[in-house]
Motif scaffolding. Structure first.
Motif, PDB file in Angstrom:
ATOM      1  N   GLU A  64     -59.072  24.552   7.871  1.00  0.00           N
ATOM      2  CA  GLU A  64     -60.071  25.229   7.049  1.00  0.00           C
ATOM      3  C   GLU A  64     -59.610  26.595   6.541  1.00  0.00           C
ATOM      4  OE1 GLU A  64     -61.898  25.752  11.305  1.00  0.00           O
ATOM      5  OE2 GLU A  64     -60.651  24.281  10.281  1.00  0.00           O
ATOM      6  N   LEU A  65     -58.519  27.128   7.108  1.00  0.00           N
ATOM      7  CA  LEU A  65     -57.975  28.385   6.606  1.00  0.00           C
ATOM      8  C   LEU A  65     -56.983  28.192   5.466  1.00  0.00           C
ATOM      9  CD1 LEU A  65     -57.358  30.530   9.818  1.00  0.00           C
ATOM     10  CD2 LEU A  65     -59.096  30.848   8.063  1.00  0.00           C
ATOM     11  N   SER A  74     -54.259  37.853  11.493  1.00  0.00           N
ATOM     12  CA  SER A  74     -54.842  38.422  10.275  1.00  0.00           C
ATOM     13  C   SER A  74     -54.184  39.759   9.924  1.00  0.00           C
ATOM     14  CB  SER A  74     -56.353  38.585  10.417  1.00  0.00           C
ATOM     15  OG  SER A  74     -56.672  39.372  11.550  1.00  0.00           O
ATOM     16  N   ARG A  75     -53.831  40.558  10.924  1.00  0.00           N
ATOM     17  CA  ARG A  75     -53.158  41.829  10.647  1.00  0.00           C
ATOM     18  C   ARG A  75     -51.760  41.585  10.087  1.00  0.00           C
ATOM     19  NH1 ARG A  75     -51.830  45.786  15.363  1.00  0.00           N
ATOM     20  NH2 ARG A  75     -53.915  45.169  15.994  1.00  0.00           N
ATOM     21  N   GLN A  76     -51.045  40.614  10.630  1.00  0.00           N
ATOM     22  CA  GLN A  76     -49.713  40.288  10.124  1.00  0.00           C
ATOM     23  C   GLN A  76     -49.782  39.770   8.692  1.00  0.00           C
ATOM     24  OE1 GLN A  76     -48.441  37.494  13.125  1.00  0.00           O
ATOM     25  NE2 GLN A  76     -47.324  39.064  14.256  1.00  0.00           N
ATOM     26  N   ALA A  77     -50.783  38.923   8.410  1.00  0.00           N
ATOM     27  CA  ALA A  77     -50.922  38.363   7.064  1.00  0.00           C
ATOM     28  C   ALA A  77     -51.229  39.464   6.055  1.00  0.00           C
ATOM     29  CB  ALA A  77     -52.018  37.303   7.053  1.00  0.00           C
ATOM     30  N   LEU A  78     -52.100  40.388   6.412  1.00  0.00           N
ATOM     31  CA  LEU A  78     -52.424  41.494   5.512  1.00  0.00           C
ATOM     32  C   LEU A  78     -51.223  42.394   5.269  1.00  0.00           C
ATOM     33  CD1 LEU A  78     -56.002  42.445   6.746  1.00  0.00           C
ATOM     34  CD2 LEU A  78     -55.381  41.405   4.559  1.00  0.00           C
ATOM     35  N   GLY A 107     -65.001  32.773  10.771  1.00  0.00           N
ATOM     36  CA  GLY A 107     -64.984  32.339  12.171  1.00  0.00           C
ATOM     37  C   GLY A 107     -63.673  31.679  12.546  1.00  0.00           C
ATOM     38  N   ALA A 108     -63.135  30.870  11.644  1.00  0.00           N
ATOM     39  CA  ALA A 108     -61.861  30.203  11.913  1.00  0.00           C
ATOM     40  C   ALA A 108     -60.739  31.223  12.064  1.00  0.00           C
ATOM     41  CB  ALA A 108     -61.543  29.201  10.808  1.00  0.00           C
ATOM     42  N   ALA A 109     -60.753  32.259  11.234  1.00  0.00           N
ATOM     43  CA  ALA A 109     -59.721  33.305  11.324  1.00  0.00           C
ATOM     44  C   ALA A 109     -59.831  34.055  12.643  1.00  0.00           C
ATOM     45  CB  ALA A 109     -59.849  34.269  10.148  1.00  0.00           C
ATOM     46  N   ALA A 156     -56.427  32.752  19.481  1.00  0.00           N
ATOM     47  CA  ALA A 156     -55.478  31.743  19.961  1.00  0.00           C
ATOM     48  C   ALA A 156     -54.042  32.237  19.861  1.00  0.00           C
ATOM     49  CB  ALA A 156     -55.644  30.444  19.166  1.00  0.00           C
ATOM     50  N   ILE A 157     -53.701  32.886  18.750  1.00  0.00           N
ATOM     51  CA  ILE A 157     -52.318  33.339  18.582  1.00  0.00           C
ATOM     52  C   ILE A 157     -52.005  34.477  19.551  1.00  0.00           C
ATOM     53  CG2 ILE A 157     -52.568  35.061  16.718  1.00  0.00           C
ATOM     54  CD1 ILE A 157     -49.857  32.383  16.880  1.00  0.00           C
TER      55      ILE A 157
END
Length: 82
Positions: free
Chosen positions: A12-13, A51-55, A27-29, A35-36
């Protein structure tokens, strides 16, 4: 040390059909961040939310490691791009 299998992003992401609904993926993020970080803890590596790494990868030209200057370098070599 035996390495584990890194959790993959939930579907879903990464899969969106016809529209992207940010509220639907929140919620999935958050669950994937948890989990990571659990995985990173198990592997004794620094716990950093996904999410911080992706940004950080899309923060701006400074995060492109020079890739933002490729077109200018190619033009200087005579390769004109449209």
């Amino acid at each position: 040390m035996i390495t584990g299998i890194k959790p993959r992003l939930p579907q879903e992401l990464v899969l969106h059909r016809e529209h992207y609904a940010a509220d639907a993926v929140q919620g999935a993020a958050e669950r994937y961040d948890a989990a990571i970080q659990d995985f990173q803890g198990e592997q004794n590596i620094p716990r950093v939310p996904w999410s911080r790494q992706a940004l950080a990868r899309v923060a701006g030209p400074q995060s492109l490691s020079g890739r933002d200057r490729i077109q200018a370098a190619l033009a200087k070599l005579g390769f004109l791009l449209k």
